[in-house]
Design a protein around this motif. Structure first.
Motif, PDB file in Angstrom:
ATOM      1  N   LYS A   1       0.836  -1.208   0.000  1.00 34.46           N
ATOM      2  CA  LYS A   1       0.000   0.000   0.000  1.00 34.46           C
ATOM      3  C   LYS A   1       0.871   1.259   0.000  1.00 34.46           C
ATOM      4  O   LYS A   1       0.557   2.239  -0.683  1.00 34.46           O
ATOM      5  CB  LYS A   1      -0.953  -0.013   1.204  1.00 34.46           C
ATOM      6  N   ARG A   2       1.959   1.240   0.747  1.00 36.40           N
ATOM      7  CA  ARG A   2       2.881   2.383   0.799  1.00 36.40           C
ATOM      8  C   ARG A   2       3.426   2.706  -0.580  1.00 36.40           C
ATOM      9  O   ARG A   2       3.517   3.866  -0.971  1.00 36.40           O
ATOM     10  CB  ARG A   2       4.016   2.087   1.774  1.00 36.40           C
ATOM     11  N   ARG A   3       3.787   1.675  -1.322  1.00 40.17           N
ATOM     12  CA  ARG A   3       4.339   1.900  -2.665  1.00 40.17           C
ATOM     13  C   ARG A   3       3.331   2.579  -3.592  1.00 40.17           C
ATOM     14  O   ARG A   3       3.709   3.343  -4.472  1.00 40.17           O
ATOM     15  CB  ARG A   3       4.816   0.582  -3.265  1.00 40.17           C
TER      16      ARG A   3
ATOM     17  N   ALA B   1      -3.162   3.371   3.447  1.00 45.66           N
ATOM     18  CA  ALA B   1      -1.929   4.150   3.282  1.00 45.66           C
ATOM     19  C   ALA B   1      -2.316   5.569   2.875  1.00 45.66           C
ATOM     20  O   ALA B   1      -3.141   5.763   1.980  1.00 45.66           O
ATOM     21  CB  ALA B   1      -1.019   3.525   2.236  1.00 45.66           C
ATOM     22  N   PHE B   2      -1.712   6.535   3.535  1.00 49.32           N
ATOM     23  CA  PHE B   2      -2.078   7.939   3.336  1.00 49.32           C
ATOM     24  C   PHE B   2      -0.803   8.755   3.199  1.00 49.32           C
ATOM     25  O   PHE B   2       0.175   8.524   3.913  1.00 49.32           O
ATOM     26  CB  PHE B   2      -2.876   8.423   4.556  1.00 49.32           C
ATOM     27  N   PRO B   3      -0.807   9.725   2.283  1.00 58.81           N
ATOM     28  CA  PRO B   3       0.392  10.550   2.121  1.00 58.81           C
ATOM     29  C   PRO B   3       0.565  11.516   3.281  1.00 58.81           C
ATOM     30  O   PRO B   3      -0.407  12.084   3.785  1.00 58.81           O
ATOM     31  CB  PRO B   3       0.127  11.313   0.818  1.00 58.81           C
TER      32      PRO B   3
ATOM     33  N   THR C   1       4.722   8.643   4.227  1.00 53.19           N
ATOM     34  CA  THR C   1       3.473   7.891   4.314  1.00 53.19           C
ATOM     35  C   THR C   1       3.179   7.489   5.755  1.00 53.19           C
ATOM     36  O   THR C   1       4.087   7.314   6.566  1.00 53.19           O
ATOM     37  CB  THR C   1       3.547   6.589   3.484  1.00 53.19           C
ATOM     38  N   VAL C   2       1.901   7.328   6.030  1.00 56.58           N
ATOM     39  CA  VAL C   2       1.437   6.689   7.259  1.00 56.58           C
ATOM     40  C   VAL C   2       0.504   5.573   6.816  1.00 56.58           C
ATOM     41  O   VAL C   2      -0.359   5.783   5.962  1.00 56.58           O
ATOM     42  CB  VAL C   2       0.754   7.686   8.226  1.00 56.58           C
TER      43      VAL C   2
END
Length: 157
Positions: free
Chosen positions: A77-79, A119-121, A132-133
């Motif tokens: 998700k981070r990617r 995943a959120f910027p 990211t978080v």
């Protein structure tokens, strides 16, 4: 029990505008991360939490009930956030709005990328996306909502 309904694209875009940070330091990562852990503990949520700035992991926690699979989901998700510059839920929603799916149309390796919520910027005013978080362990909309709730509280503190 009905599954939570995904927010509309306009609402997801508004969340990203509203949740822009004035700055983001190592101490801020600790504060946001511990806030997410507290929210998860209050709900007995079996999640893993990850916060990164650039290529550096600043915070990671795995709560009881989470598994190594959650760490793999975090990475995937981070990617998506790193590639598209917006939340993983928003990316998936935009594909669905076009009548397709991320999995069918992104042409990306699905073992490396997942456009599922959570995943959120981390966006800093006048700078842009700096990190990211991510939360993983709940259904994707609940993962996303937990991150948004924590960022809201973080900004009000």
């Amino acid at each position: 029990m009905n599954a939570p309904v995904a927010p509309e694209i306009a609402e997801l875009e508004e969340q990203e505008r509203r949740l822009t940070l004035p700055r983001f330091t190592h101490d801020d990562a600790w504060t946001l991360g511990t806030l997410l852990v507290e929210l998860a503990r209050e709900r007995n949520a079996p999640v893993a939490v990850d916060i990164r700035r650039g290529g550096q992991q600043l915070f990671h926690a795995a709560l009881p009930g989470s598994t190594p699979d959650n760490d793999a989901w975090i990475d995937r998700k981070r990617r998506v956030v790193e590639r598209y510059g917006c939340s993983s839920l928003l990316v998936g929603s935009r594909f669905r709005a076009k009548g397709t799916t991320f999995e069918d149309s992104s042409r990306l390796d699905l073992d490396t990328y997942a456009a599922h919520g959570g995943a959120f910027p981390l966006t800093v005013k006048d700078t842009g996306v700096i990190g990211t978080v991510v939360v993983s362990g709940l259904p994707q909309i609940e993962d996303h909502r937990m991150v948004v709730e924590a960022l809201d509280k973080f900004l009000k503190a």
